[in-house]
Design a protein around this motif. Structure first.
Motif, mmCIF file in Angstrom:
data_model
loop_
_atom_site.group_PDB
_atom_site.id
_atom_site.type_symbol
_atom_site.label_atom_id
_atom_site.label_comp_id
_atom_site.label_asym_id
_atom_site.label_seq_id
_atom_site.Cartn_x
_atom_site.Cartn_y
_atom_site.Cartn_z
ATOM 1 N N LEU A 111 0.838 -1.203 0.000
ATOM 2 C CA LEU A 111 0.000 0.000 0.000
ATOM 3 C C LEU A 111 0.873 1.255 0.000
ATOM 4 N N ALA A 112 2.056 1.164 -0.540
ATOM 5 C CA ALA A 112 3.042 2.247 -0.468
ATOM 6 C C ALA A 112 2.599 3.473 -1.259
ATOM 7 N N SER A 113 3.168 4.621 -0.860
ATOM 8 C CA SER A 113 3.012 5.897 -1.579
ATOM 9 C C SER A 113 1.556 6.315 -1.709
ATOM 10 N N ASN A 114 0.857 6.326 -0.604
ATOM 11 C CA ASN A 114 -0.500 6.858 -0.523
ATOM 12 C C ASN A 114 -0.560 7.873 0.617
ATOM 13 N N TYR A 115 -1.748 8.137 1.096
ATOM 14 C CA TYR A 115 -1.932 9.077 2.210
ATOM 15 C C TYR A 115 -2.713 8.400 3.336
ATOM 16 N N ILE A 116 -2.431 7.136 3.536
ATOM 17 C CA ILE A 116 -3.129 6.361 4.561
ATOM 18 C C ILE A 116 -2.630 6.768 5.934
ATOM 19 N N SER A 117 -3.563 7.009 6.824
ATOM 20 C CA SER A 117 -3.226 7.512 8.164
ATOM 21 C C SER A 117 -3.680 6.522 9.233
ATOM 22 N N GLY A 118 -3.519 6.957 10.481
ATOM 23 C CA GLY A 118 -3.902 6.109 11.595
ATOM 24 C C GLY A 118 -2.814 5.134 11.970
ATOM 25 N N ILE A 119 -3.188 4.115 12.711
ATOM 26 C CA ILE A 119 -2.225 3.127 13.191
ATOM 27 C C ILE A 119 -2.258 1.891 12.295
ATOM 28 N N ILE A 120 -1.234 1.071 12.425
ATOM 29 C CA ILE A 120 -1.204 -0.204 11.714
ATOM 30 C C ILE A 120 -2.142 -1.166 12.439
ATOM 31 N N PRO A 121 -3.131 -1.719 11.739
ATOM 32 C CA PRO A 121 -4.084 -2.620 12.418
ATOM 33 C C PRO A 121 -3.370 -3.821 13.028
ATOM 34 N N SER A 122 -3.658 -4.082 14.282
ATOM 35 C CA SER A 122 -3.028 -5.221 14.959
ATOM 36 C C SER A 122 -3.535 -6.547 14.416
ATOM 37 N N CYS A 123 -4.708 -6.520 13.789
ATOM 38 C CA CYS A 123 -5.283 -7.764 13.283
ATOM 39 C C CYS A 123 -4.551 -8.310 12.062
ATOM 40 N N LEU A 124 -3.590 -7.539 11.511
ATOM 41 C CA LEU A 124 -2.811 -8.063 10.392
ATOM 42 C C LEU A 124 -2.104 -9.357 10.761
ATOM 43 N N SER A 125 -1.951 -9.593 12.043
ATOM 44 C CA SER A 125 -1.288 -10.818 12.493
ATOM 45 C C SER A 125 -2.085 -12.064 12.137
ATOM 46 N N ARG A 126 -3.377 -11.887 11.793
ATOM 47 C CA ARG A 126 -4.205 -13.036 11.419
ATOM 48 C C ARG A 126 -3.858 -13.565 10.021
ATOM 49 N N ILE A 127 -3.193 -12.727 9.220
ATOM 50 C CA ILE A 127 -2.868 -13.148 7.852
ATOM 51 C C ILE A 127 -1.563 -13.930 7.914
ATOM 52 N N SER A 128 -1.632 -15.152 8.359
ATOM 53 C CA SER A 128 -0.425 -15.940 8.620
ATOM 54 C C SER A 128 0.428 -16.208 7.386
ATOM 55 N N PRO A 129 -0.130 -16.303 6.161
ATOM 56 C CA PRO A 129 0.752 -16.562 5.007
ATOM 57 C C PRO A 129 1.541 -15.334 4.542
ATOM 58 N N LEU A 130 1.332 -14.167 5.152
ATOM 59 C CA LEU A 130 1.920 -12.923 4.652
ATOM 60 C C LEU A 130 3.447 -13.005 4.616
ATOM 61 N N ARG A 131 3.991 -12.696 3.428
ATOM 62 C CA ARG A 131 5.437 -12.712 3.253
ATOM 63 C C ARG A 131 6.008 -11.318 2.987
#
Length: 743
Positions: A120-140
């Motif tokens: 999601l690089a080079s955008n204007y996304i704000s706020g915090i990094i969602p902690s629930c990203l940890s559920r995406i176990s295959p993420l590389r």
């Protein structure tokens, strides 16, 4: 089942029709396979759960360019930035980089349970990094770089055990102590980029032992701690712009792999160990802006792969090593920056044999001797900075051979002789700084061919003569300084006619005549088109980047010229009145006309100069009253109208001493009436007249009383004083012996 057979026949029939006779069986088979795969992918439907999650995510993001407008229907291939797995139709990659999206990340993103790559690089996304990203176990791969994210890294990210690439750079609000779990949770992590953020604290020791880690960029943070060696091979290491201390390790585990080593802008001490030159794959070595010292060892010889060597802004001393690379003929060295150290001796002739050099920066050392004539052999040279040394002799004519040169800085040396006409071959030259030498002769005839010039500083030399119209060829001119020379004659009418002119300094010469009244509306900066930079000194900021993409080896230079919008004509022999157009320039920040023979009044248009910060009209013969509008110049920081013939009353108490030497001027102080213009310490009454009934009653008889005698004497003294001060010859004798430094 029938429909599937129908689809196959539909695909097969055209293939039989279009097969050329020359196509062999292998080519035909490969074509059929590729077309079948394309057909399967095209016909692929997006998994319903993932489709719902993506639509929810889109509803929480602002999409001003409509980049996500293709997120309709069920065909995965039609959804911008989405890649699905063929067999399961599940989303495995989401790449929305550069889509200009804004808003916060919704938790629906975490429902993409088969996701392997999230960019999601080079955008204007704000706020915090969602902690629930940890559920995406295959993420590389997790790339959220260059957004507006804030807060700390959620500890739950430690559960992403398969993560190979973590890129969070460019989020200035993202920070806090660098988590220790980063060094123990990712056994497969190979690429880590947390640069240009706000992380602090020490680098966890485990970072130096992550066996899979190859690329590390933690630059531009507030990290501390001692620099340690990595016990596994690295390809890229950038820890610049932190607060790391200690001595320089050898990086012995990376002898054959490390290509970029950037430790600039830290507090590393000691010398450079010769083992650093054993890094055979090194292309970029930047150790600038540290506390390194001592002499460079003659055994510090780098491989021919080295492209950038930057040791600037340290405390190195001794001579510049004559041999920097193993073989100068095979070397690809593009940039050599040894500026701002204590190097001494002469420029080694071997430096001029590095034919690939595009930047040679040796400024602010103690280098002496002459500029080697062989420097003209560096035909690829674009930037040459030898300023701030002890160099002597003439500027070599051979410099004309460096025809790609756009920056030539030789100021602050002891160079002499006249400028040679051969130098006009440098038609790419934009920055020319020869200030503070003993260069003689006239200009700009030897530089008439340098039509690209933007910055010209020839101040404090021994140049003379009248200004030639050849300067008009410099139509890109932004800053011109000829201060402190022996130029004479009238100021030409075209002197203000450069459309990009921002700063003009002709002070400390022998210019005569009147200030030209015209062409003041040409320069956009003079008329307030540019923003205020809050700059008091002229500064050149050089930016250097190296392009190594796709085998291209090139240094990319950029520069920024910072200066106040200024006109300085002080310390000349100019006469006449101040032009109305000059005083009305709304973008001017500094105006200095001091130490001339200017007369007349200060134009009332002074009130229009809303950006004026420094005004010096001192030591002239200006008369009349101080314009009332000067009190409304809220940004005015420095004012000097001293030693003129001003009169009337003024109440500007915030500029002590600004009105000294104006006997006819009364400076009003709160509750103290009016003081004569001798500065804030000046005495003088002026509260009321000398006549009145009480005085008349107290007069003694006779043709002149004692009181009348003293009154007459005082009045005569002041009249005589004003007359003398307003006579040009007397003023030149009294005031030109001591001159303040121009501001």
């Amino acid at each position: 089942m029938a429909s599937k057979t129908e689809n196959v026949c539909t695909l097969t029939l055209p293939l039989i029709i279009i097969v050329p006779k020359t196509m062999n069986n292998q080519t035909l088979t490969l074509t059929l396979v590729l077309l079948l795969l394309a057909a399967v992918t095209t016909a692929q439907d997006l998994h319903s759960a993932d489709r719902s999650a993506l639509l929810t995510l889109r509803s929480h993001l602002a999409d001003p360019r409509g980049a996500l407008s293709t997120w309709n229907g069920s065909r995965c291939s039609m959804w911008a930035g989405v890649l699905c797995e063929n067999r399961t139709s599940r989303v495995i990659q989401l790449d929305l980089s550069g889509f200009n999206l804004s808003g916060e990340l919704h938790s629906s993103l975490c429902l993409l349970s088969r996701l392997q790559t999230l960019i999601l690089a080079s955008n204007y996304i704000s706020g915090i990094i969602p902690s629930c990203l940890s559920r995406i176990s295959p993420l590389r791969t997790l790339n959220l770089a260059w957004n507006l994210l804030s807060g700390q890294l959620p500890p739950t990210l430690a559960r992403l055990r398969h993560l190979e690439s973590l890129i969070l750079s460019g989020n200035r609000g993202l920070g806090g102590p660098l988590p220790f779990w980063l060094a123990i949770s990712y056994p497969a992590l190979a690429h880590l980029d947390l640069s240009s953020a706000n992380f602090s604290g020490e680098i966890p020791a485990g970072f130096f032992h992550l066996g899979a880690l190859r690329y590390v960029d933690l630059s531009g943070n507030r990290l501390t701690g001692s620099l340690m060696d990595f016990d596994h091979p690295l390809d890229f290491l950038d820890l610049s712009g932190n607060q790391i201390f200690g001595t320089l390790p050898c990086f012995s585990a990376s002898v054959e792999t490390l290509s970029v080593l950037n430790l600039a802008g830290n507090s590393i001490v000691g010398g450079i160990p010769t083992c650093i030159s054993s890094l055979r794959a090194l292309t970029v070595l930047n150790l600038s802006s540290n506390a390194l010292e001592y002499r460079l060892s003659p055994r510090l010889i780098f491989s021919d792969k080295l492209l950038v060597l930057d040791f600037s802004s340290n405390g190195f001393s001794g001579p510049i090593p004559s041999r920097i690379v193993e073989d100068s003929d095979r070397s690809g060295l593009l940039l050599l920056n040894l500026s701002s150290n204590r190097f001494s001796g002469e420029i080694p002739p071997e430096v001029t044999e590095l034919r690939s050099l595009q930047g040679l920066l040796l400024a602010d050392n103690q280098i002496e001797g002459e500029i080697p004539p062989a420097i003209g052999n560096l035909t690829y040279l674009q930037a040459l900075d030898l300023s701030g040394n002890l160099l002597s002799g003439p500027i070599p004519v051979s410099l004309a051979g460096c025809f790609q040169l756009w920056m030539l800085r030789l100021g602050g040396n002891n160079l002499s002789g006249a400028l040679r006409p051969e130098l006009d071959a440098l038609d790419s030259l934009r920055i020319l700084d020869l200030a503070g030498n003993r260069i003689s002769g006239e200009v700009p005839l030897p530089l008439a061919g340098c039509k690209s010039l933007e910055f010209v500083d020839l101040s404090h030399n021994e140049l003379g003569g009248e200004l030639s119209g050849a300067i008009l060829k410099w139509q890109n001119l932004r800053q011109l300084s000829l201060a402190g020379n022996h130029f004479s004659g009238n100021l030409p009418d075209w002197i203000f006619s450069f459309p990009s002119l921002r700063s003009l300094d002709l002070s400390g010469n022998r210019f005569t005549g009147f200030i030209p009244d015209g062409n003041f509306n040409v320069s956009a900066d003079f008329n307030g088109a540019d923003a205020i930079q809050d700059q008091t000194n002229i500064e050149i900021i050089l930016r250097v980047s190296v392009n190594l993409v796709a085998g291209v080896r090139q240094v990319e230079f950029g520069y920024e010229l910072r200066s106040p919008v200024a006109i300085n004509l002080g310390d000349n022999e100019l006469r006449g009145e101040i032009p109305e157009g000059l005083i009305g320039l709304q973008g001017l920040e500094t105006l200095n006309l001091s130490y001339n023979y200017l007369t007349g009044r200060i134009p009332g248009s002074l009130a229009k100069m809303g950006r004026l910060q420094r005004l010096d009209l001192s030591h002239n013969a200006i008369s009349g009253e101080v314009p009332v509008g000067i009190a409304g110049l809220k940004g005015l920081e420095t004012l000097d109208l001293s030693f003129n013939c001003l009169s009337g009353m003024v109440g500007l108490r915030r500029f002590p001493g600004a009105f000294a030497g104006n006997p006819g001027l009364c400076v009003e102080f709160s509750g103290e009436g009016c003081r004569a213009g001798k500065g804030v310490e000046g005495g003088g009454g002026g509260g009321g007249g000398v006549g009145g009934e009480e005085e008349e009653m107290g007069r003694e008889e006779g043709w002149m009383s004692v009181g009348a005698f003293w009154i007459s004497a005082v009045v005569s003294f002041y009249v005589s004083l004003v007359g003398l001060l307003c006579w040009g010859t007397t003023r030149a004798f009294l005031f030109r012996s001591s001159k303040p430094q121009p501001f």
